[in-house]
Scaffold this motif. Structure first.
Motif, PDB file in Angstrom:
ATOM      1  N   LEU A  29      46.165  41.817  40.922  1.00 42.09           N
ATOM      2  CA  LEU A  29      45.656  42.518  42.106  1.00 42.09           C
ATOM      3  C   LEU A  29      45.391  41.489  43.205  1.00 42.09           C
ATOM      4  O   LEU A  29      44.247  41.135  43.474  1.00 42.09           O
ATOM      5  N   PRO A  30      46.439  40.981  43.850  1.00 39.74           N
ATOM      6  CA  PRO A  30      46.226  39.956  44.882  1.00 39.74           C
ATOM      7  C   PRO A  30      45.406  40.489  46.049  1.00 39.74           C
ATOM      8  O   PRO A  30      45.692  41.559  46.580  1.00 39.74           O
ATOM      9  N   LEU A  31      44.370  39.740  46.412  1.00 40.51           N
ATOM     10  CA  LEU A  31      43.496  40.160  47.504  1.00 40.51           C
ATOM     11  C   LEU A  31      43.822  39.453  48.812  1.00 40.51           C
ATOM     12  O   LEU A  31      43.255  39.802  49.857  1.00 40.51           O
ATOM     13  N   LEU A  32      44.705  38.461  48.750  1.00 40.88           N
ATOM     14  CA  LEU A  32      45.113  37.755  49.962  1.00 40.88           C
ATOM     15  C   LEU A  32      46.623  37.576  49.982  1.00 40.88           C
ATOM     16  O   LEU A  32      47.229  37.309  48.940  1.00 40.88           O
ATOM     17  N   GLU A  33      47.190  37.715  51.147  1.00 37.87           N
ATOM     18  CA  GLU A  33      48.590  37.366  51.370  1.00 37.87           C
ATOM     19  C   GLU A  33      48.629  36.428  52.573  1.00 37.87           C
ATOM     20  O   GLU A  33      47.843  36.572  53.516  1.00 37.87           O
ATOM     21  N   SER A 172      44.126  51.653  43.267  1.00 40.02           N
ATOM     22  CA  SER A 172      43.974  53.060  42.860  1.00 40.02           C
ATOM     23  C   SER A 172      44.304  53.237  41.382  1.00 40.02           C
ATOM     24  O   SER A 172      43.625  53.986  40.666  1.00 40.02           O
ATOM     25  N   GLN A 173      45.321  52.526  40.914  1.00 38.88           N
ATOM     26  CA  GLN A 173      45.671  52.565  39.487  1.00 38.88           C
ATOM     27  C   GLN A 173      44.557  51.971  38.641  1.00 38.88           C
ATOM     28  O   GLN A 173      44.233  52.482  37.574  1.00 38.88           O
ATOM     29  N   LEU A 174      43.967  50.871  39.148  1.00 40.57           N
ATOM     30  CA  LEU A 174      42.859  50.248  38.424  1.00 40.57           C
ATOM     31  C   LEU A 174      41.672  51.194  38.325  1.00 40.57           C
ATOM     32  O   LEU A 174      41.046  51.330  37.262  1.00 40.57           O
ATOM     33  N   VAL A 175      41.362  51.889  39.408  1.00 43.98           N
ATOM     34  CA  VAL A 175      40.253  52.845  39.413  1.00 43.98           C
ATOM     35  C   VAL A 175      40.512  53.971  38.415  1.00 43.98           C
ATOM     36  O   VAL A 175      39.606  54.379  37.669  1.00 43.98           O
ATOM     37  N   ASN A 181      38.526  54.685  30.953  1.00 51.45           N
ATOM     38  CA  ASN A 181      38.063  53.729  29.941  1.00 51.45           C
ATOM     39  C   ASN A 181      37.202  52.658  30.603  1.00 51.45           C
ATOM     40  O   ASN A 181      37.651  51.532  30.818  1.00 51.45           O
ATOM     41  N   PRO A 182      35.940  52.972  30.936  1.00 54.61           N
ATOM     42  CA  PRO A 182      35.058  51.983  31.567  1.00 54.61           C
ATOM     43  C   PRO A 182      34.878  50.760  30.664  1.00 54.61           C
ATOM     44  O   PRO A 182      34.698  50.892  29.450  1.00 54.61           O
TER      45      PRO A 182
END
Length: 260
Positions: A29-33, A172-175, A181-182
């Motif tokens: 899940l890259p947060l920077l580009e 969204s997929q991660l959420v 499955n928390p």
């Protein structure tokens, strides 16, 4: 156990492979580009001033690659910079400099504070001019420290940083996965910019935000997260790490699990 790898896509592979070999599931899940700014007359003028500069601080492999490309474009020869002491923020950046035959100092802690603790910064009256090869928004603390000690700062803004468009769909997929499955996730936080992007993504998902154990690079960034945690009354765990080397991250996770 799952780990959220937030490193830029071109830097994430080594960490992902190391963790997967150890049986840890990884969510990319890259947060920077990073995207290069165009070469400008202002950059041309900054490159000309490197002939009188004592130190160049390079903050990332991207800064190395763009900086060296623009150095060639500037007409300044690399041999004209033999007098300069190069400082790399970490091992990966130092390795990128070595490709160009440049040896650099590397701090024990891969952060602004780590670089400022290097012996070369203990004799500040003899430093007159320092250059920063960096991205937009990075190393403000270190540059201000130099300015406060009357050191002239050459600010090479070489690239911009933004949250990738594809990250929102991945988030969204991660959420969705977390809702079914928390669980506890592990995550490295290596910059304030990436942390702010993560806070923005999690604005409507505080449970996910608080279900992460954050491995934070350096004391100053650790204090940023601690402040945000206290200010918003979040309940998450955070620990400091010295660098972002894959083995360092893996060993820190193992250490913290033994303490549980």
């Amino acid at each position: 156990m799952q780990f959220i790898n937030t490193r830029p896509a071109d830097r994430a592979q080594a960490l992902t492979e190391c963790l997967v070999r150890s049986g840890i599931q990884v969510v990319d899940l890259p947060l920077l580009e990073l995207k290069a700014f165009p070469y400008t007359e202002k950059l041309q003028q900054l490159y000309a001033q490197l002939l009188e500069t004592q130190i160049i601080v390079v903050v990332s492999p991207t800064a190395v690659n763009i900086g060296m490309q623009y150095l060639q474009q500037s007409g300044v020869l690399q041999s004209q910079l033999d007098h300069i002491q190069w400082i790399a923020v970490g091992q990966t950046t130092a390795q990128s400099l070595e490709i160009y035959g440049i040896q650099s100092l590397i701090p024990a802690v891969e952060s602004s504070e780590g670089m400022l603790s290097l012996p070369i910064f203990q004799d500040l009256p003899h430093l007159k001019k320092i250059a920063f090869w960096r991205g937009e928004g990075g190393r403000q603390f270190m540059m201000q420290h130099c300015l406060d000690h009357h050191i002239e700062v050459l600010n090479f803004l070489l690239y911009e940083r933004y949250c990738p468009e594809s990250t929102e769909a991945k988030f969204s997929q991660l959420v969705a996965t977390f809702s079914k499955n928390p669980q506890i996730y592990w995550m490295c936080v290596s910059s304030e910019a990436s942390w702010k992007n993560w806070l923005s993504l999690c604005r409507e998902h505080p449970c996910l935000l608080q279900s992460c154990h954050y491995l934070v690079l350096g004391e100053r960034l650790y204090q940023v997260l601690q402040h945000d945690k206290n200010n918003a009354q979040y309940h998450f765990k955070l620990s400091k790490i010295l660098n972002l080397q894959p083995n360092t991250v893996l060993e820190k996770i193992a250490e913290l699990q033994r303490e549980l």
